[in-house]
Write a protein that holds these residues in place. Sequence first.
Motif, PDB file in Angstrom:
ATOM      1  N   MET A  89       0.840  -1.179   0.000  1.00 50.17           N
ATOM      2  CA  MET A  89       0.000   0.000   0.000  1.00 50.17           C
ATOM      3  C   MET A  89       0.883   1.239   0.000  1.00 50.17           C
ATOM      4  O   MET A  89       1.922   1.275   0.645  1.00 50.17           O
ATOM      5  N   GLU A  90       0.412   2.225  -0.722  1.00 50.44           N
ATOM      6  CA  GLU A  90       1.154   3.479  -0.772  1.00 50.44           C
ATOM      7  C   GLU A  90       1.010   4.237   0.542  1.00 50.44           C
ATOM      8  O   GLU A  90      -0.038   4.195   1.172  1.00 50.44           O
ATOM      9  N   LYS A  91       2.055   4.939   0.921  1.00 45.92           N
ATOM     10  CA  LYS A  91       2.037   5.711   2.168  1.00 45.92           C
ATOM     11  C   LYS A  91       1.175   6.969   2.026  1.00 45.92           C
ATOM     12  O   LYS A  91       0.511   7.391   2.962  1.00 45.92           O
ATOM     13  N   ARG A  92       1.169   7.553   0.818  1.00 44.22           N
ATOM     14  CA  ARG A  92       0.424   8.796   0.596  1.00 44.22           C
ATOM     15  C   ARG A  92      -0.234   8.734  -0.781  1.00 44.22           C
ATOM     16  O   ARG A  92       0.411   8.379  -1.767  1.00 44.22           O
ATOM     17  N   GLN A 110      -2.314   5.749   7.940  1.00 42.20           N
ATOM     18  CA  GLN A 110      -2.098   5.702   9.391  1.00 42.20           C
ATOM     19  C   GLN A 110      -2.638   4.355   9.870  1.00 42.20           C
ATOM     20  O   GLN A 110      -3.851   4.187   9.998  1.00 42.20           O
ATOM     21  N   GLY A 111      -1.755   3.419  10.095  1.00 45.47           N
ATOM     22  CA  GLY A 111      -2.192   2.070  10.457  1.00 45.47           C
ATOM     23  C   GLY A 111      -2.825   1.408   9.247  1.00 45.47           C
ATOM     24  O   GLY A 111      -2.200   1.229   8.220  1.00 45.47           O
ATOM     25  N   ASP A 112      -4.121   1.072   9.361  1.00 43.88           N
ATOM     26  CA  ASP A 112      -4.851   0.447   8.256  1.00 43.88           C
ATOM     27  C   ASP A 112      -5.729   1.425   7.504  1.00 43.88           C
ATOM     28  O   ASP A 112      -6.451   1.032   6.589  1.00 43.88           O
ATOM     29  N   TYR A 113      -5.717   2.695   7.878  1.00 44.19           N
ATOM     30  CA  TYR A 113      -6.648   3.680   7.316  1.00 44.19           C
ATOM     31  C   TYR A 113      -5.902   4.835   6.670  1.00 44.19           C
ATOM     32  O   TYR A 113      -4.841   5.246   7.124  1.00 44.19           O
ATOM     33  N   TYR A 114      -6.533   5.395   5.632  1.00 46.13           N
ATOM     34  CA  TYR A 114      -6.030   6.616   5.019  1.00 46.13           C
ATOM     35  C   TYR A 114      -6.764   7.799   5.642  1.00 46.13           C
ATOM     36  O   TYR A 114      -7.990   7.877   5.590  1.00 46.13           O
ATOM     37  N   LEU A 115      -5.997   8.715   6.233  1.00 45.07           N
ATOM     38  CA  LEU A 115      -6.578   9.906   6.848  1.00 45.07           C
ATOM     39  C   LEU A 115      -6.195  11.123   6.025  1.00 45.07           C
ATOM     40  O   LEU A 115      -5.076  11.206   5.502  1.00 45.07           O
ATOM     41  N   PRO A 116      -7.121  12.089   5.909  1.00 40.43           N
ATOM     42  CA  PRO A 116      -6.809  13.278   5.103  1.00 40.43           C
ATOM     43  C   PRO A 116      -5.710  14.112   5.751  1.00 40.43           C
ATOM     44  O   PRO A 116      -5.629  14.231   6.972  1.00 40.43           O
TER      45      PRO A 116
END
Length: 125
Positions: free
Chosen positions: A1-4, A17-23
């Motif tokens: 998975m991509e970091k950003r 962030q962990g398993d979730y993408y946060l804005p």
Amino acid sequence: MEKRIYDKQTGIYYELQGDYYLPCLTLPEQPKVEIGIWGKRHLRYIKQHHKIRYTNLLTSCKLTAYLADIDKQAEEMFFRLVNQLSEKEGVTEQLKAENQMLWVRQMNNIRNRATEIVNAELIYT
């Protein structure tokens, strides 16, 4: 998975962030304004006692301008009160030359009273 990742539809970057993408949300830069002791006291007060007002000012990017205005008003009020009280009570340069300890005692008393008035009228309201 991509970091950003970047979402073209919303125009927002998301960070893993962990398993979730946060804005990745940031506030716009606020102008650099020097805030004095009065503004810092008021900031501490609204952070503790008026959290909604603080949050609204912070998120609308008006906090710095608001604190600078409060600081300016308080500074002007303080000096005006010190001058008025010293004139009313006869604390002059002549007294300073004749009896320095009396002058210091009276000026400290006047400054303390002026500080209390400014705190009650502007800072802690």
